[in-house]
Design an enzyme around this catalytic site. Structure first.
Site, short mmCIF file in Angstrom:
data_model
loop_
_atom_site.label_atom_id
_atom_site.label_comp_id
_atom_site.label_asym_id
_atom_site.label_seq_id
_atom_site.Cartn_x
_atom_site.Cartn_y
_atom_site.Cartn_z
CG HIS A 65 -1.93 -1.10 1.19
ND1 HIS A 65 -1.92 -2.16 2.07
CD2 HIS A 65 -2.97 -1.33 0.36
CE1 HIS A 65 -2.91 -2.99 1.79
NE2 HIS A 65 -3.57 -2.51 0.76
CG HIS A 66 4.60 1.60 -2.22
ND1 HIS A 66 4.14 0.38 -2.65
CD2 HIS A 66 5.18 2.18 -3.30
CE1 HIS A 66 4.46 0.23 -3.93
NE2 HIS A 66 5.08 1.31 -4.35
CE LYS A 107 -2.63 -11.07 -11.93
NZ LYS A 107 -1.90 -10.25 -12.93
P1 NAD Z 1 -5.72 -15.34 -21.97
O1 NAD Z 1 -6.58 -16.17 -21.11
O2 NAD Z 1 -6.33 -14.33 -22.86
O3 NAD Z 1 -4.76 -16.23 -22.87
C1 NAD Z 1 -4.00 -17.31 -22.38
C2 NAD Z 1 -3.89 -18.31 -23.51
O4 NAD Z 1 -3.00 -19.34 -23.14
C3 NAD Z 1 -5.25 -18.95 -23.84
O5 NAD Z 1 -5.48 -18.82 -25.23
C4 NAD Z 1 -5.06 -20.39 -23.40
O6 NAD Z 1 -5.80 -21.31 -24.19
C5 NAD Z 1 -3.57 -20.56 -23.59
N1 NAD Z 1 -3.02 -21.69 -22.83
C6 NAD Z 1 -3.49 -22.25 -21.69
N2 NAD Z 1 -2.72 -23.28 -21.34
C7 NAD Z 1 -1.74 -23.37 -22.27
C8 NAD Z 1 -0.64 -24.23 -22.45
N3 NAD Z 1 -0.38 -25.22 -21.59
N4 NAD Z 1 0.17 -24.03 -23.52
C9 NAD Z 1 -0.08 -23.04 -24.40
N5 NAD Z 1 -1.13 -22.18 -24.28
C10 NAD Z 1 -1.93 -22.35 -23.23
O7 NAD Z 1 -4.68 -14.65 -20.96
P2 NAD Z 1 -3.77 -13.39 -21.24
O8 NAD Z 1 -4.46 -12.20 -20.70
O9 NAD Z 1 -3.28 -13.40 -22.65
O10 NAD Z 1 -2.55 -13.70 -20.24
C11 NAD Z 1 -1.46 -14.51 -20.63
C12 NAD Z 1 -0.31 -14.26 -19.65
O11 NAD Z 1 0.03 -12.87 -19.69
C13 NAD Z 1 -0.64 -14.57 -18.19
O12 NAD Z 1 0.53 -15.03 -17.56
C14 NAD Z 1 -1.02 -13.21 -17.62
O13 NAD Z 1 -0.82 -13.14 -16.23
C15 NAD Z 1 -0.03 -12.33 -18.37
N6 NAD Z 1 -0.43 -10.92 -18.43
C16 NAD Z 1 -1.61 -10.54 -18.98
C17 NAD Z 1 -1.95 -9.20 -19.03
C18 NAD Z 1 -3.21 -8.70 -19.68
O14 NAD Z 1 -3.34 -7.47 -19.84
N7 NAD Z 1 -4.12 -9.54 -20.09
C19 NAD Z 1 -1.06 -8.24 -18.49
C20 NAD Z 1 0.15 -8.66 -17.95
C21 NAD Z 1 0.46 -10.01 -17.93
#
Ligand code: NAD
Length: 472
Positions: A65-66, A107
Site C-alpha cells: 500500500h505504499h 491480484k
Molecule cells: P488469456 O486467457 O487471454 O490467454 C492465455 C492463452 O494461453 C489462452 O489462449 C489459453 O488457451 C492458452 N493456454 C493455456 N494453457 C496453455 C498451455 N499449456 N500451452 C499453451 N497455451 C496455453 O490470458 P492473457 O491475458 O493473454 O494472459 C497470458 C499471460 O500474460 C498470463 O501469464 C497473464 O498473467 C499475463 N499478463 C496478462 C496481461 C493482460 O493485460 N491480459 C497483463 C500482464 C500479464
C-alpha cells in the site's frame, strides 16, 4: 531417482527478491516488510447454478500500500490458489514501480474453468465475486482497481464495473473502480492490445542496445527475427499480430493448450486467427505442421522465444532443450528460478516479465486517469493542433514555392486521437523503463536484466516507505 519439484510462484518470487536485495543498501526489516503481502482476502461464496448451490473459492491480494489504489488483474483459472495470487500481486508492485505507475500491486482470482460455464453463469459468478470485494473494501477507485488477466477480458470488467456502480450510485468516480473495460463503458482505446504492444516496444528497445544484442549472438533489428510464441490469447495473439505486421518479424510457431503449429518460413497470424474462429482451434492450420505437445514450441529452433500463456513453463526439466538465445517473458512467471539460473549460465538473455508485460498496467493507468478526468484524451486540443499544422504547411509552401508531399501532409493533418496518445505514452514508458533497467545493470554490475529490474522496482518501493514513515 529423485523427482525435481517445480517451485511455487511465491518461491520463485522470493528467490529473485533475495538475489536483488543483495544489491540494495536497505534495512533488512524494511525489506522483509516489502516482501510480505500486506492484505490477503480468501473467500468462499455460493452461486445458484443449474438448480444447485455451487461454492466458489476466490481471492484478492493487495501486496503493498505504499501507493494507493492497488492494482492488478483478475484471473479465472481452475487450479489457482492464494499463494499464486500473492506472488502475482508482489510482481505487480515491482512492475508498477519499474514503469513509474503510481499504484501498489494487487491480484485477484476465482478458481474456475471458464469452459465449464455458460456466459450468463459467468456473469453471475463475476458479479457475486465483485459484491464480495465491495463488502470487504477490496475494490474502489481509490482503494483497489482490478483489470483483466488470464481467463478474463473486457466483458468481465464491464460486469464488475456495473456491479460496483449499482452498489455506489452516488460515487462520481465509480467508473474508475476497474480498468480494461469496453471503450463504450469507460474503457480506453488501445487497452485490449496494450500488453502485447508493450512486449513489442520492449523488444524494439532491446534491439537498440548493441551490447545486449551482441550477448545473444543476434544482430540487426527485430525485422526478420524468427519468433516462437506460446499462448495465443489476449497477450500472445496481439503481440504476434503486431510484430508481424509492424516489424516484419517471422512467427515460426504458435502454441496453444491443445497443441503447437509450426512453419519454418512463417505463419500468417491473421489467417491463424481466422482459422481458429472457424474451427475452434489453431491445430491443423494449413501450410503448417501440427505438433500435439503444447510445450513443443518452446524447444524449436528460433531467435526469440515469447512465452505468453502460463507460469512455470520453462523449468529445470526443459531449460536444457531451449535453444532460443533471447526470451521475452510476456506471461507472468513463465520461468522458474532454477531454470533461470541454468539459462543464465548458458548465456541466454531474458527480458523479464516484471518489465516486459508492464504495457497492460501502463494503459490501465491511462484508463483510470481518463475515468477520473471524465473526458477522453485529445478532445480539447485536436482541432487546434490540426489548424496550427495546416498554417505551418501553408507557410512552408509559400516560402519554398513547393507543395508539401501529400502523404506527409495527410499524416500531419490527421490529428492526434486517443489511440495515438495512448500508444505514444505506452512507447515512452516502455523505452524509459528499459533504459533505467540497463542503467542499473551497468551501475550495480548485476549479471542479468531480471536482477536489475528487481533492483529498480525495489529501490523505488524502499524509497517510498522511507519517505512515508510509519503511522500511527
Ligand atoms: P488469456 O486467457 O487471454 O490467454 C492465455 C492463452 O494461453 C489462452 O489462449 C489459453 O488457451 C492458452 N493456454 C493455456 N494453457 C496453455 C498451455 N499449456 N500451452 C499453451 N497455451 C496455453 O490470458 P492473457 O491475458 O493473454 O494472459 C497470458 C499471460 O500474460 C498470463 O501469464 C497473464 O498473467 C499475463 N499478463 C496478462 C496481461 C493482460 O493485460 N491480459 C497483463 C500482464 C500479464
Amino acid at each position: 531417482m529423485t523427482e525435481t519439484r517445480t517451485p511455487s510462484m511465491l518461491q520463485v518470487f522470493n528467490d529473485h527478491f533475495d538475489r536483488a536485495a543483495g544489491y540494495l543498501k536497505a534495512p533488512a526489516d524494511l525489506l522483509e516488510y516489502i516482501r510480505a503481502c500486506h492484505s490477503l482476502y480468501s473467500i468462499k461464496f455460493p452461486v445458484r447454478l443449474r438448480g444447485q448451490v455451487k461454492i466458489f473459492h476466490a481471492y484478492r491480494a493487495e501486496h503493498s500500500h505504499h501507493h494507493t489504489p492497488t492494482k492488478g488483474g483478475i484471473r479465472f483459472a481452475p487450479d489457482v490458489d492464494l499463494d499464486e495470487v500473492a506472488a502475482l500481486a508482489a510482481l505487480m508492485t515491482l512492475k508498477c514501480a519499474i514503469v513509474n505507475v503510481p499504484f501498489g500491486g494487487a491480484k485477484g482470482a476465482i478458481a474456475l474453468d471458464t469452459r465449464a460455464y455458460e456466459v450468463e453463469e459467468l456473469e453471475r459468478i463475476t458479479r457475486r465475486y465483485t459484491t464480495e470485494l465491495v463488502r470487504k473494501n477490496f475494490i474502489g477507485p481509490a482503494v483497489d482497481v482490478p483489470a483483466p488477466d488470464m481467463g478474463t477480458g473486457e466483458r468481465e470488467m464491464a460486469w464488475m464495473a456495473d456491479t460496483y456502480i449499482m452498489l455506489h450510485p452516488n460515487e462520481i468516480n465509480s467508473l474508475a473502480c476497474v480498468t480494461g473495460k469496453p471503450v463504450a463503458q469507460g474503457g480506453i482505446h488501445g487497452r485490449t492490445e496494450a500488453t502485447g504492444r508493450g512486449v513489442q516496444y520492449a523488444l524494439r528497445e532491446f534491439f537498440r542496445h548493441p551490447e545486449l544484442v551482441k550477448a545473444t549472438g543476434l544482430s540487426g533489428e527485430l525485422s526478420g527475427k524468427r519468433l516462437a510464441v506460446q499462448g495465443f490469447g489476449n497477450v500472445g495473439s496481439h503481440f504476434a499480430r503486431l510484430v508481424q505486421a509492424e516489424d516484419g518479424a517471422v512467427i515460426i510457431s504458435l502454441s496453444e493448450r491443445d497443441g503447437t503449429i509450426y512453419a519454418p518460413d512463417g505463419l500468417d497470424v491473421n489467417a491463424v486467427l481466422q482459422w481458429r474462429e472457424v474451427t475452434g482451434s489453431i491445430k491443423n492450420f494449413p501450410d503448417a505442421t501440427t505438433l500435439s505437445d503444447p510445450r513443443a514450441g518452446l524447444e524449436l529452433d528460433c531467435d526469440i522465444l515469447v512465452p505468453a500463456a502460463l507460469q512455470n513453463q520453462i523449468t529445470a526439466a526443459n531449460a536444457g532443450r531451449i535453444t532460443a538465445p533471447l526470451i521475452a517473458e510476456a506471461a507472468n512467471g513463465p520461468t522458474t528460478s532454477d531454470a533461470d539460473a541454468l539459462l543464465r549460465q548458458r548465456g541466454t538473455v531474458i527480458i523479464p516479465d516484471i518489465y516486459a508485460n508492464a504495457g497492460g498496467v501502463t494503459v490501465s493507468y491511462f484508463e483510470w486517469v481518463k475515468n477520473l478526468y471524465h473526458m477522453r484524451f485529445g478532445l480539447m486540443e485536436k482541432r487546434i493542433g490540426i489548424r496550427t499544422r495546416r498554417q505551418m504547411i501553408s507557410g512552408i509552401e509559400s516560402v519554398t514555392g513547393r507543395a508539401f508531399p501529400p502523404p506527409l501532409r495527410d499524416e500531419m493533418l490527421h490529428g492526434i486521437d486517443e489511440l495515438a496518445l495512448v500508444n505514444s505514452g505506452l512507447e515512452e514508458t516502455m523505452i524509459e523503463g528499459f533504459q533505467e533497467i540497463v542503467e542499473i545493470m551497468h551501475h550495480h554490475q548485476t549479471p542479468d536484466l531480471r536482477t536489475a529490474a528487481f533492483v529498480c522496482g525495489l529501490q523505488r518501493v524502499v524509497m517510498a516507505y522511507q519517505e512515508l514513515g510509519i503511522w500511527p
